[in-house]
Enzyme design. Structure first.
Site, PDB file in Angstrom:
ATOM      1  N   ASP A  60      35.934  15.502 -57.202  1.00  0.00           N
ATOM      2  CA  ASP A  60      34.928  15.278 -58.230  1.00  0.00           C
ATOM      3  C   ASP A  60      35.135  13.941 -58.917  1.00  0.00           C
ATOM      4  OD1 ASP A  60      32.709  15.824 -59.875  1.00  0.00           O
ATOM      5  OD2 ASP A  60      34.013  16.522 -61.475  1.00  0.00           O
ATOM      6  N   ASN A 111      29.487  12.272 -58.014  1.00  0.00           N
ATOM      7  CA  ASN A 111      30.236  12.956 -56.961  1.00  0.00           C
ATOM      8  C   ASN A 111      29.296  13.578 -55.930  1.00  0.00           C
ATOM      9  OD1 ASN A 111      29.633  14.750 -59.316  1.00  0.00           O
ATOM     10  ND2 ASN A 111      30.180  16.288 -57.797  1.00  0.00           N
ATOM     11  N   GLU A 170      26.570  18.907 -60.002  1.00  0.00           N
ATOM     12  CA  GLU A 170      27.213  20.204 -59.761  1.00  0.00           C
ATOM     13  C   GLU A 170      26.190  21.255 -59.361  1.00  0.00           C
ATOM     14  OE1 GLU A 170      28.467  18.017 -62.200  1.00  0.00           O
ATOM     15  OE2 GLU A 170      29.920  17.782 -60.588  1.00  0.00           O
TER      16      GLU A 170
END
Lengths: 201, 334, 167, 613, 643
Positions: free
Chosen positions: D340, D298, D214
């Site tokens: 995700d 991801n 992230e």
């Protein structure tokens, strides 16, 4: 020379229906508010295009209970209102006051049912999404009309009870009835749009 | 008086049309519109002239008024007047039909341009600059630039417009009409340049404080020149080797610049301002506000608000040496 | 008539309040890149200014503050919309947090974000929990509805709490 | 900040390490040789068995990641009498996701940040601290840990306890003394790299990967030398083939994947450098094929518009040679991942009869909602069946291996797309499943969440989140947020399903006593019947459970079950990090689904050990 | 032209004494109370209308100052005289002031003044509402301008496109001020519209059937209907905008399913008819002036009426031509192009009828006619450029450029302001009893005409040269300097012309020669009474038997029998105006003013908190109760009097 003067002194000083100027004034009000509601209705359908599902996932279909009750109350209220209308034309002070009292109660009943719709039946808030915004606005606008008209009825009732009573007060009662017909009638398409349309759209 | 104005205007139009991008089309779309313009213009001029002439004639030959007006009318005269009005209305309607048909035909023609292999661009309007992405089936071959569009002469260009903040409108008058960039709605237009040259484009929809300074350049090149340019744009920046520019690079990366700007091949990946990977190859700064020279760039970095009050770029406190180093690095981004 | 009106306008503008004024030029810097906290104004100029707070809200997204602190609810970083202020709720405290960073993960943005923008961010951060005037706090943004907008927030009484569970 | 004395100690340790390098190398070679011999001679049981000795040497129990214990003292019949034998407070208050290890008479526990390692002596019948190791990771690491400051456990081999710290160090300590043997810095927290996964030790290789998908981190898996901690290889998930360690041996099953440098060409220019694909999940090892299997996380940012293309090799499975890291095959589960759907879940290595043929398979209950059964030698997808409510895709084309997406659920820039199921944590996040060879069922703890998303443009600022998505999660169909599914991989169907009010964020454990253990976020540690799912026993702990239960045979010969409580993690961050539920987007939208959690549990961190009386 | 045409009284000689008596009684009943209180409470259509007109011209002056400031800024390229932030406020204020505070109110004000006189009645139908409308309008205007003075002026254009005007991109209260201004003006305009419709339909003097109504009254009737159907759109839209900004609804938030184009549709569904709301009354002025000075009835009265009605309808069908650049389906484009072009037909009919009237009449060249003639020339130019922008392909180039600025100033200034100024000159004698100076009238016309063309004609060329609207500056090398310099110079001339005009008005008010009842020899009923008209308009309501009563040589009967001790008017049938009943109108009252104050408090509070709506409503409930509560009605009308 007899037609040099047109003597109108014999004409009445009170008229009902389209003969009365105030009736036309209320018609103008109805036209304005009808257009406004229609435009919000059109906005409702316009915004519908932006959604895959309507109401959007996470928001339930608006519950029919309170709204249908509202429909019944408003449509049923046309009858006492029509009676008041007729009594007003007969210029009967006491019965009209009582009838207006009944109308105030019915208006409050409708508003209570509307509060229930806001509180739960819609299943979303005005700031949840555009669906919530437009539905709250439609119902809110209509509720504002119910409230206004109910207050008018209450005021007129107070006038009739307290006095002095003028003949034009009966015209007011008469046009109040006219306005109320509009409010009750316009709830039908509003109800259909908010509560029935999502079940088919 | 107004007749004189029209004459002046017509002369002015004829004289200035060379400087008026709308009437100086650089491609088939704009040419179509210009043609339509001239049709409407001359018809309008004719109508205006007729009305004004009629009016002046009427005034010049007016009958002297008798004192009281009379309701007694000469039915023959009335008939003649009514017929005149009817004829004029009919003529108006006919003119309108002509204009409508030509308008629809022009619109249809504009839609039919395109071809099978258009160059595809995605143009995003921001407050107050343009982001441009050249589409390619291979994602890594796509090219991003800002405020300056290069297109090959003779090839249709499909411009997809969009916006993520407020409404902008993409308008290159020399090539085509405008198309709004509306948040939540995509739209597109096809334009084409028939000659090499630079066309000035700009935002045509009021978009806030610096709407006035939201221009872009469309530079039409011969296809081989364009291909070379596109190839060059695909190259990432390299970390400068010479120490001075390297210092500028470090300032860029560790200072404020990298928070908002992207320089491909470096850690700078901001998206709030224009992509600067090939800054030095561009002709203007700040969306067509300033020429891209070292001096203007320096001034822009230090105090952009002086040039473009309200722009998103804040002033930056760089000492003279640091600023020179930064300029050296930016100057290498060609 | 028009002259009188114009004069009246000028007069009124002189006494006008500053809640809407947009100070573009102030963004121009004064000195070199600060390594330490720069001299701070006694009062945050952005605090009572609707435009400045709205700028702060934009910057909050642009500089990825929302990446860690979400829309005030927190995530990687602590919540900002509640009444708990780990390092104090005064503008100076928030300013210091942004410029110098904090040891448990808040990066230092000194030298990266110009001072004026830091103050705008400070004002916005404080507006999240209703610490600024209600009439200058931002309304909703044109994004997904993630929370009640700042202007709808009832002010919460700030409590400075030592970072709990974080040695 | 470490104290001065500790710095000196650390420095001296380094010097001693230098002196002993030759010796260590020798030992390592010997161990490697022995391992190879064992591996070559092992039958398929070697894949499945935690040793009969009742130890628990790695988070997943065995190389095949079955989390199955052959211990059978505790059975479905007597589990009702299970009671706490002893407990131990870790002193931490964040999410405890780790599995305790049991080696001989010692239990090793790694806490979340600050990643303290405790060695607990099991001989006295309780947990006395034998030693404690405090790595003192950089505090700033907390600021770049996406989803709480968790740690998923340590690994044991060869007298060493190896674990990762949040600030991206891998540390080996002496299992007996707690003395640090080596400490290798592998990542840069200023770039957003952290490490939370449990290492896997294969012969002399310590396999570790990074977290930070992230934050625009470029994902990698590294092979470290067990003896020295030196990085032997590092395989990136994105970028040119030489970085991904794709070489001549690389032969993915599907032809479309056999194009060079897909890690570059399936990204916008340079985007692979900040494209995620981190490796923070589970690794399995097949000694027979000598392949390790790991997934990749991801792609970054979440906003898919900023990364057109397949984004290879994010959300994928790799099969690699443990010695060199060389990729043998790869398969991308979610190309151009939109939601995700990290591909980091465990791969359980089984030998199953698929369509009448005995096949060496890899079973992967994936975040995208499908249980993949793949041929682990070739990378062929044999079946992919949804095990949860999925509307983001319509199935996997077994001929091409392509996931067929539902366009209606594709995030749109600047617009809310609603009712995306499963939500960003997937049908199943990190929480590992357990497999029982006795029932032939895979016990999958997972969640039942859907979400609304709006993708927004985001810039990359090193060391800060790079997400570009507003998310709002809520419970999926049925209203419950968690499920435990017993999955029959041969017939590709669920045998039974348990519903839990909260996401089942803990791992599962299966035993030969036909009991399956798992914990819930509302503080229940549960034992259910492996065959029917019937709830047999439950115990309420101090804090919500998101850890991995294990079982072992104590020095007294009794079977124990151990689990850490301590609510937290992405799902429990609302409690562990005091997040504000009024922001539906907090913790990347998870908070919205967990508003009521603070009413059910508080922060904590306690090791619970249960035994029959 | 001092000769009066037609009789001013049709009374029999023997009735003179009674007339005197009636006049005194009428004056007592109908006059506005003196002093400040009278000013607040007036229920006279004339005093309210005059206040409206003066206020509107006040706002016109303010808007003009803003225009001058803009021209000043644009005189030089890269000028730094006015920064972008202030400039944006200025052009927004200019547009909003001119459209909402000047053009629509002034047209309706003329209607309120003239319609009761033209149809031969004593007052408008709801005199207190009328007063209420004025106060709302005034407070709205004051609020807007106070806000502007305090740097809270709206800055997103008079069209306030979302998302720019939405909560995310327009922080502060600037746009809220604009949205509330809309609330104010829409209330005022709607009140006036209902007023005009009911007055026109129910209070025409006996004999004035619909087909005998003066064209100006027709124009106002059509305008009023357009207001009723157009204003709700902006009312709804601005309320949505205000709610988006204040209570976080999502009408225009594309992320949560709202739509920026919804705003555009709603705005232009109001915005385009708005142009006709301004333009149609102007055609009424022109018809009146042309007819008067051509000394004949308008050629093609039925065609004119039909053209007005057609314009009213068509005005609602072409709003989308403001949105061609957003990209529409081809069929939609063709439809809206056709509709937009079609409106040229009714406009053409009117122009041709005026030309024919002039052709067929005996022209008396006076200043008001000059303005009307100037109108014809300028309006034709504006109309033609309108046709140009109606064509989609050309509009894509011209939209949002200075070409459009030129176009609509030709339509609005040439098409509405010129007739309005002509109308001011024309009716000034009626309003103040004094004649304007003819020479000054002509001089001001020519200066204004030259200045206007000098200002706005170059803007066509600027637009073709690529200059977009709403820019606070332009580049030195953009080739736009010459045009802008000429335009700015023209603005100086234009201002001078307007100032001369105003000087003429000022001179007239103080020194003008006494006018007499009908100085122009005009034909409609307002000229049948004194100048200025008495508070009760007519001692005896007139009756009519044709379209041009004052040109008729036949004597007409007058209405008698209306009470003179109360404000009694005659209500007639809506179509053929046969007397129906007598109706008592309300007199002066302070409650309308107080209600307007209550509404203003509510609306201003609502800038900051949604509770403002509740507060305002409660206050209004109190004042409305006061308004409607009976206070000693004449004995004969109380119910107790009935047997």
């Amino acid at each position: 020379m007899s037609q040099r003067a047109l003597d109108v002194s014999a004409l009445p000083t009170i008229a009902y229906g389209p003969r009365a100027s105030i009736w036309w004034g209320v018609l103008g009000l109805v036209a304005i508010e009808g257009s406004a509601l229609a435009i919000v209705g059109v906005s409702y359908l316009y915004l519908r295009q932006n959604f895959v599902a309507w109401p959007p996932p996470g928001t339930p279909l608006p519950a029919l209970g309170a709204a249908t009750g509202d429909l019944v109350v408003l449509l049923a209220s046309i009858v006492p209102m029509a009676i008041v209308d007729r009594l007003a034309r007969a210029e009967r002070r006491r019965p009209v006051a009582i009838g207006l009292g009944v109308m105030v109660l019915l208006g409050l009943a409708s508003l209570a049912l509307r509060a229930l719709q806001f509180a739960g039946a819609l299943g979303c808030r005005w700031d949840s999404h555009a669906y919530g915004s437009v539905v709250w606005t439609l119902l809110g606008m209509h509720a504002a009309h119910v409230l206004t008209s109910t207050l008018e009825n209450a005021l007129l009732m107070a006038v009739l009870v307290v006095g002095p009573v003028e003949r034009k007060d009966f015209v007011d009662a008469h046009v109040n009835a006219f306005y109320w017909y509009f409010i009750a009638a316009v709830w039908v398409p509003t109800y259909a749009l908010v509560y029935l349309a999502p079940r088919f759209l | 008086m107004s007749r004189a104005a029209i004459v002046v205007a017509a002369v002015a139009c004829a004289a200035c049309s060379g400087r008026m991008p709308v009437l100086d089309p650089g491609g088939p779309q704009a040419a179509r519109i210009a043609t339509y313009w001239w049709i409407v213009f001359w018809l309008s001029a004719l109508i205006l002239a007729a009305v004004v002439a009629f009016l002046l004639h009427t005034l010049a030959h007016r009958r002297v008024a008798a004192a009281p007006a009379s309701l007694v009318e000469d039915t023959r005269v009335e008939r003649r007047l009514a017929l005149g009005v009817a004829a004029a209305v009919g003529l108006t309607a006919l003119t309108l039909v002509v204009l409508l048909v030509t308008s629809v035909a022009t619109g249809r023609a504009l839609r039919s341009f395109g071809g099978t292999d258009p160059l595809t661009l995605e143009v995003t309007g921001y407050q107050w600059w343009w982001d441009v992405e050249y589409w390619d089936p291979v994602p890594s071959q796509r090219v991003r630039t800002a405020n300056e569009i290069h297109i090959p002469v003779g090839r249709p260009v499909l411009v997809k417009t969009r916006s993520l903040d407020v409404i902008h409108s993409f308008w290159v008058p020399g090539l085509h009409g405008k198309k709004d960039n509306i948040p939540g709605h995509g739209s597109s237009l096809v334009l084409q340049a028939d000659r090499a040259g630079t066309f000035i484009g700009r935002c045509a929809e009021f978009c806030g404080v610096q709407h006035a300074h939201m221009q872009l350049l469309v530079i039409a090149d011969q296809p081989e020149v364009f291909d070379a340019w596109l190839q060059a744009q695909r190259r990432s920046a390299v970390v400068p080797t010479d120490a001075f520019a390297r210092h500028g690079f470090d300032l860029f990366m560790t200072g404020p610049c990298a928070l908002c700007h992207t320089v491909l091949g470096t850690p700078a990946g901001g998206r709030r301002g224009p992509d600067l990977t090939h800054l030095a190859s561009r002709r203007t700064l700040a969306a067509g506000t300033l020429p891209n020279t070292v001096g203007h760039l320096a001034g822009w970095i230090i105090d952009p608000q002086a040039q473009k009050p309200g722009a998103q770029m804040p002033g930056n406190a760089f000492g003279a040496d640091d600023l020179s180093a930064l300029l050296a690095f930016l100057g290498g981004l060609s | 008539m028009s002259r009188v009106a114009a004069l009246a306008c000028v007069m009124l503008a002189l006494v006008a309040c500053e809640r809407e004024h947009r100070r573009f030029s102030e963004v121009a810097p004064a000195s070199g890149r600060p390594t330490h906290v720069t001299p701070q104004p006694s009062r945050n100029p952005a605090e009572g200014n609707a435009w400045a707070i709205a700028q702060g809200k934009q910057l909050y997204e642009a500089y990825n503050c929302n990446g860690c602190h979400a829309n005030g609810g927190g995530g990687m970083g602590p919540a900002l919309m509640d009444a708990t202020w780990l390092y104090g709720s005064e503008p100076q405290d928030v300013y210091t947090s942004i410029v110098e960073g904090r040891p448990n993960g808040m990066p230092a943005f000194g030298g990266r974000i110009p001072d004026v923008q830091v103050w705008q961010l400070v004002a916005y951060v404080r507006s999240m929990s209703g610490q600024t005037r209600f009439d200058v706090r931002p309304a909703r943004s044109d994004h997904m509805r993630v929370k009640e907008s700042e202007q709808a927030r009832r002010p919460e009484r700030p409590v400075t709490a030592a970072p709990s569970g974080r040695p | 900040m470490p104290g001065a004395q500790e710095i000196v100690d650390w420095w001296n340790a380094g010097r001693r390490r230098h002196r002993r390098r030759v010796a260590a190398l020798g030992v390592a070679l010997l161990v490697a040789l022995l391992t190879i011999i064992v591996a070559v001679h092992s039958d398929h049981h070697a894949l499945a068995a935690v040793g009969e000795d009742g130890q628990w040497l790695r988070a997943a129990g065995d190389y095949a990641s079955t989390r199955y214990s052959p211990l059978a003292q505790i059975t479905a019949a007597n589990v009702r009498q299970l009671r706490p034998a002893w407990s131990f407070s870790t002193g931490g208050a964040r999410g405890h996701e780790a599995a305790p290890l049991v080696v001989g008479d010692t239990m090793y526990v790694v806490t979340p940040y600050p990643n303290v390692v405790y060695a607990l002596d099991l001989r006295a019948g309780g947990g006395t601290v034998r030693w404690k190791y405090e790595p003192k990771p950089a505090a700033a690491a907390q600021g770049v840990a996406c989803c709480d400051v968790v740690n998923r456990g340590a690994a044991y081999a060869d007298g060493r306890v190896v674990f990762n710290t949040l600030d991206a160090h891998t540390i080996a300590v002496d299992a007996r003394t707690g003395r640090e043997l080596w400490n290798t810095k592998l990542g840069e927290i200023n770039r957003g790299e952290t490490m939370t996964m449990a290492p896997l030790i294969v012969r002399d290789r310590v396999l570790v990967g990074n977290s930070g998908g992230e934050l625009g981190v470029r994902g990698w898996l590294a092979g470290l030398d067990l003896a020295t901690g030196a990085v032997a290889w590092r395989a990136y998930s994105t970028g040119p083939d030489r970085d991904v360690l794709i070489g001549r041996a690389f032969r993915p099953f599907y032809a479309a994947d056999r194009v060079p440098n897909l890690g570059v060409t399936t990204w916008p220019a340079e985007a692979w450098r900040i494209g995620g694909g981190t490796m923070w999940g589970w690794i399995s090892y097949d000694p027979e094929l000598d392949l390790v299997y790991h997934g990749t996380g991801n792609p970054g940012p979440w906003n898919p518009d900023q990364r057109p293309g397949d984004n290879k090799w994010t959300s994928a499975i790799f099969a690699r040679r443990p010695a060199t890291g060389e990729a043998v095959w790869a398969y991308q589960l979610s190309p151009h991942d939109l939601h995700d759907y990290d591909g980091i879940n465990e791969q359980i290595l089984l030998d199953l009869d698929i369509k009448g043929r005995r096949r060496k398979v890899l079973v992967r209950p994936d975040r995208n909602g499908y249980v993949y059964v793949m041929d682990r030698a070739t990378g062929e997808v044999l079946s992919a069946t949804p095990f949860a409510h999925v509307n983001t895709s319509k199935g996997v084309d077994l001929a091409t291996g392509q996931l067929s997406l539902n366009d209606e659920k594709t995030p749109v820039l600047g617009k809310v797309v609603r009712d995306i199921c499963p939500a960003a944590p997937g049908a199943k996040d990190w929480q590992p499943s357990a497999w029982s060879p006795r029932t032939g069922l895979l016990y999958v703890p997972h969640q039942n969440l859907c979400m609304d998303v709006e993708s927004v443009e985001t810039g990359y600022i090193a060391g800060t989140p790079f997400v570009g998505m507003n998310v709002r999660m809520y419970s999926g169909p049925g209203g419950h947020r968690g499920e435990v599914t017993a999955w029959d991989p041969v017939n590709a169907r669920a045998a039974w399903k348990l519903k839990e009010p909260f996401p089942v964020w803990s791992g599962a454990l299966a035993t030969a006593g036909d009991v399956v253990f798992y914990g819930t976020m509302d503080r229940w540690f549960k034992a259910v019947d492996a065959k029917t799912g019937e709830l047999l026993w439950r115990f309420q702990t101090a804090s919500g459970i998101i850890g991995q239960p294990i079982t072992y045979r104590g020095p007294d010969g009794k079977q124990y079950v151990a689990v850490l409580d301590g609510v937290g993690g992405w799902a429990g961050a609302i409690v562990s990090a005091d997040l504000d539920p009024r922001d539906t987007g907090a913790a990347l939208g998870f908070v919205n689904a967990m508003r009521d959690l603070p009413a059910h549990t508080a922060k904590g961190g306690t090791l619970w050990v249960f035994a029959l009386p | 032209m001092s000769s009066t045409v037609g009789p001013t009284s049709t009374l029999a000689p023997g009735e003179a004494a009674r007339e005197t008596l009636d006049r005194a009684a009428l004056e007592r009943v109908w006059s506005t109370p003196p002093g400040f209180l009278g000013w607040l409470t007036s229920a006279s259509h004339k005093s309210v209308a005059l206040r409206y007109i003066v206020t509107a011209f006040g706002f016109f002056a303010l808007g003009g100052v803003l225009a001058a400031l803009m021209r000043l800024q644009l005189t030089r390229p890269e000028s730094r005289l006015i920064g972008p932030d202030l400039y944006n406020q200025i052009f927004t204020m200019h547009g909003s002031t001119m459209m909402f505070l000047f053009a629509v109110p002034v047209m309706e004000a003329f209607g309120i003044y003239l319609v009761p006189l033209m149809i031969g009645t004593r007052n408008v139908a709801f005199p207190r509402m009328n007063n209420f409308g004025y106060w709302i309008y005034l407070f709205g205007g004051l609020m807007l301008w106070t806000a502007f003075a305090l740097d809270i002026g709206p800055d997103t254009g008079w069209f306030a496109y979302v998302p720019l005007s939405g909560p995310a991109y327009s922080p502060g209260k600037r746009v809220d001020i604009w949205a509330q201004l809309i609330t104010f003006t829409e209330i005022a305009a709607l009140v006036a519209a209902v007023e005009l419709i009911v007055t026109t339909l129910k209070m025409r003097c006996p004999g004035m059937s619909l087909n005998r109504m003066p064209l100006f009254v027709w124009a106002m009737l059509v305008t009023a209907f357009m207001v009723i159907f157009a204003m709700p759109a902006i009312m709804v839209a601005s309320t949505m905008l205000a709610m988006d900004r204040l209570v976080d609804t999502h009408f225009f938030n594309p992320a949560e399913g709202g739509d920026a184009l919804l705003w555009q549709h709603l705005f232009w569904f109001f915005g385009h008819p708005e142009v006709y709301i301004i333009f149609i009354p102007a055609t009424g002025f022109v018809s009146t002036i042309v007819s008067t000075f051509a000394r004949r009835r308008i050629v093609g009265y039925p065609a004119m009426v039909l053209a007005l009605i057609a314009t009213g309808f068509l005005g609602f069908s072409l709003w989308v031509h403001h949105m061609f650049a957003v990209g529409l389906p081809q069929l939609g484009e063709a439809f809206f192009t056709a509709a937009s072009m079609m409106i040229a037909i009714p406009s053409g009919i009117q122009v041709f009828c005026w030309l024919a009237t002039l052709r067929g009449g005996r022209i008396v060249m006076r200043a008001p006619l000059l303005w009307a003639l100037g109108f014809i020339a300028l309006f034709v130019i504006g109309g033609l450029t309108g046709v140009m922008t109606a064509a989609v392909p050309l509009d894509l180039q011209l939209h949002d450029t200075y070409f459009v600025v030129a176009h609509f100033h030709y339509v609005l200034i040439g098409g509405a302001l010129f007739p309005l100024l002509g109308a001011v000159l024309f009716w000034l004698p009626k309003m103040c009893g004094r004649m304007p100076d003819e020479r000054l009238g002509r001089v001001s016309f020519w200066i204004t005409f030259v200045g206007f063309n000098l200002t706005f004609f170059p803007m066509h060329l600027l637009g073709l040269g690529g200059m977009p609207r709403r820019v606070y500056t332009y580049a030195r090398d953009a080739g736009l300097t010459t045009g802008n310099v000429v335009a700015s110079a023209g603005a100086v001339v234009l201002t001078a012309g307007i100032l001369v005009f105003l000087a003429n008005v000022a001179w007239t008010l103080r020194r003008g020669a006494p006018a007499g009842d009908d100085p122009w020899g005009a034909e409609t009923l307002e000229w049948a009474t004194a100048s200025p008209p008495p508070s009760y308009n007519f001692a005896y309501l007139p009756t009519v038997d044709g379209q041009a009563p004052l040109w008729s040589t036949q004597e007409r009967p007058v209405v008698t029998g209306l009470r003179t001790d109360v404000r009694e008017v005659l209500i007639t049938d809506g179509v053929d105006a046969t007397p129906d009943h007598r109706h008592r109108l309300d007199g002066a009252s302070v409650w309308p003013f107080l209600t307007a104050v209550a509404a203003t408090i509510g609306v201003v509070t609502a800038l900051f908190t949604p509770w403002g709506v509740t507060i305002g409503s409660l206050l209004a409930l109190v004042t409305l109760t006061g308004w409607f509560w009976p206070r000693g009605a004449p004995a004969h009308e109380t119910v107790e009097q009935r047997p």
